[in-house]
Motif scaffolding. Sequence first.
Motif: not given
Lengths: 402, 402
Positions: A198, A202-203, A205-206, A210, A213-215, A218
């Motif tokens: 995860y 997350l890194e 995605a940030t 793309q 989606n980051n949310r 999370e």
Amino acid sequence: MSLIVKKFGGSSVANAERVFNVANRVIEDYKKGNDIVVVVSAQGDTTDDLIEKALEINPDGCSKRELDMLLSAGEQISISLLAMAIEKLGYPAVSLLGWQAGFKTDSNYSAARIKSVDPERIRAELDKKNIVVVAGFQGTNKFDDITTLGRGGSDTSAVAIAAAMNADLCQIYTDVDGVYTADPRIVKNAQKMNEISYEEMLELATLGAQVLNNRSVEMAKKYGIELEVLSSLEKKPGTIVKEYVSMEKMLIKGVAKDNNVSRISVVGLEDVPGVAFKLFNMLAAKKINIDIILQSVGRDGTKDITFTVPKDQRATTIDIINNAKQSLKFIDVFFDDNVSKISIVGAGMETHPGVAAKMFEALFDSDVNIQMISTSEIKISVLIDINDSEKAVNAVHSKFID
Amino acid sequence: MSLIVKKFGGSSVANAERVFNVANRVIEDYKKGNDIVVVVSAQGDTTDDLIEKALEINPDGCSKRELDMLLSAGEQISISLLAMAIEKLGYPAVSLLGWQAGFKTDSNYSAARIKSVDPERIRAELDKKNIVVVAGFQGTNKFDDITTLGRGGSDTSAVAIAAAMNADLCQIYTDVDGVYTADPRIVKNAQKMNEISYEEMLELATLGAQVLNNRSVEMAKKYGIELEVLSSLEKKPGTIVKEYVSMEKMLIKGVAKDNNVSRISVVGLEDVPGVAFKLFNMLAAKKINIDIILQSVGRDGTKDITFTVPKDQRATTIDIINNAKQSLKFIDVFFDDNVSKISIVGAGMETHPGVAAKMFEALFDSDVNIQMISTSEIKISVLIDINDSEKAVNAVHSKFID
């Protein structure tokens, strides 16, 4: 028998043929005896067409409550069409809107956050052996008004259902067939990963990969939902996003490039305590997303602060700073849009010294100048000239992964 | 201060310019201090476009539950756009879907009937001084699933709100500026009526005047809601539809023509009791709408029964009768699609002898042959050759109204 949540984006249901493609993918797993919940976005360009209609009425921007009412019609169309296609193929299906599927959100129209998902109705439909087709991207708030989660929110809808129902797997179908070590369009040796944690996802995605989606990542992390990113067209395994277990050897998971970044420099600030706090507090109040921050060593009683923001927030940021010239006391503010952020991501990085040095060496060998550096436990990012970005991604990828 | 419910059809909100036209009409009455609820249909061809999408998925007809889910997106788009337009013009508005506006229906998808309207939310929004824009044509059933009222259902939605809230007036905006004594496209001296009773309006609607949806007039009559039929484009008074009060002199309110009719003759039936009952009971079971019935005097131990049905039910009717040849015992069945029904409508007709004779005289003078005759307390209808229909309408109109 497993409970599987599947999410398909707007391009996957853009026309009747693609709707049937999705229906077939879904039925395949249903026939194996699984309970299936499918989350879909609005068809292809529907959302853009609806936004166009709103702009015709009010080019200055409509009330967000009414915009959410308008936009949520998009998924209403796609869920009913997908349910019809599944039924046409001889399998039972039922479509549910956000509110019918139990999505409760806050009242932040156009960018609402999910507060809870009550899966009672979904469960009842699964018990009746229906394939349940749920509208992504939408819910209702405490006033029973329709809200949308903002663009990309359908990923979050899927993960939220998976979390609320303790699903065995949440599959996110996309244009790509998984998560790669770099953008395959830029780096020809980019490799698809079988698994990623995860945190790493997350890194990435940030950093502009793309894919997810980051949310949604999370939320998956918070509730321990295993995600699979896979192709909506090709039938092959994708990339599993799951809990970081343990890591014997350091592994760089990916190299990412993000061109959606501007560098802003505030020059000649007073070298007294509280200046940085005052500046960033002010920007946070206006919801400016700050990324890399660099502060020069104070000299001559002044210091400079340089930081990055998304390109579309650059103009606002400059305005905010200029308007606060009196209280901030600085000499000048500059910006540069021609920058790119290159990052490497990999869990376990912090226990392996020399990773940063190896990255810098790759850039030096390729004659790429580093403007700023930022590091975290699983990430190293550098800011460079945008014209060097593809060269830099390839150089770093060769050094760590090829 | 009055509570006014206004209903605008799909062509009235077909594009941004027309949406603003509606917004302005609404605001005009709001500025006078009235509480305003506006009911709108889907924009122009949206419903047809959505049906097209469904047919692409399943040309054989989709499940009606999913079709209702799909079609109800049409009003969702139009209500939000109208609310946006009202807000753009500087007035407060809020759009509400059928379920948000409290519309509860039965589960007869695609042709649901309203069971109740709970106007709590509408009232709360009016109390906040909002102009309330409500999606016509839709509601939810006891399963919280979306239903539609069938085509033309938005009229009924408007009247239902007016009834539930005890509105002072319910205005139905249309392409025409009121109810005429005959179709103005056929009869050049057709006159607009200032008032008409519910009963007369019902007869005219049934007879194909196509100004108001029949169910909406029935509901208005039941709850004593005053309707006004008026133009959505021109600003002038329309026709008020209200309780029949009293009638000093007999007044023919209108002449109507209905070409959507076929004549069917069952020839050589046994002349024994119960034959007509058996025939029409069988047709009623298949939901065939019978209109005028004529039974010949029995002779030679047989009799003939002739009746009319809507054109689109003619084929089914013939099939039903032929399939029952054994039990019905008749010699043959014929049909004629080239017929037209001409009717005059007027409360008080029953107390004025000679009306029928006057009508027949007009037709005789114009050399129009009468095939069948039907009379009620406020209506006289004749069936004639379709080629004579325009001539007949003009002749009858001249006799009674010009």
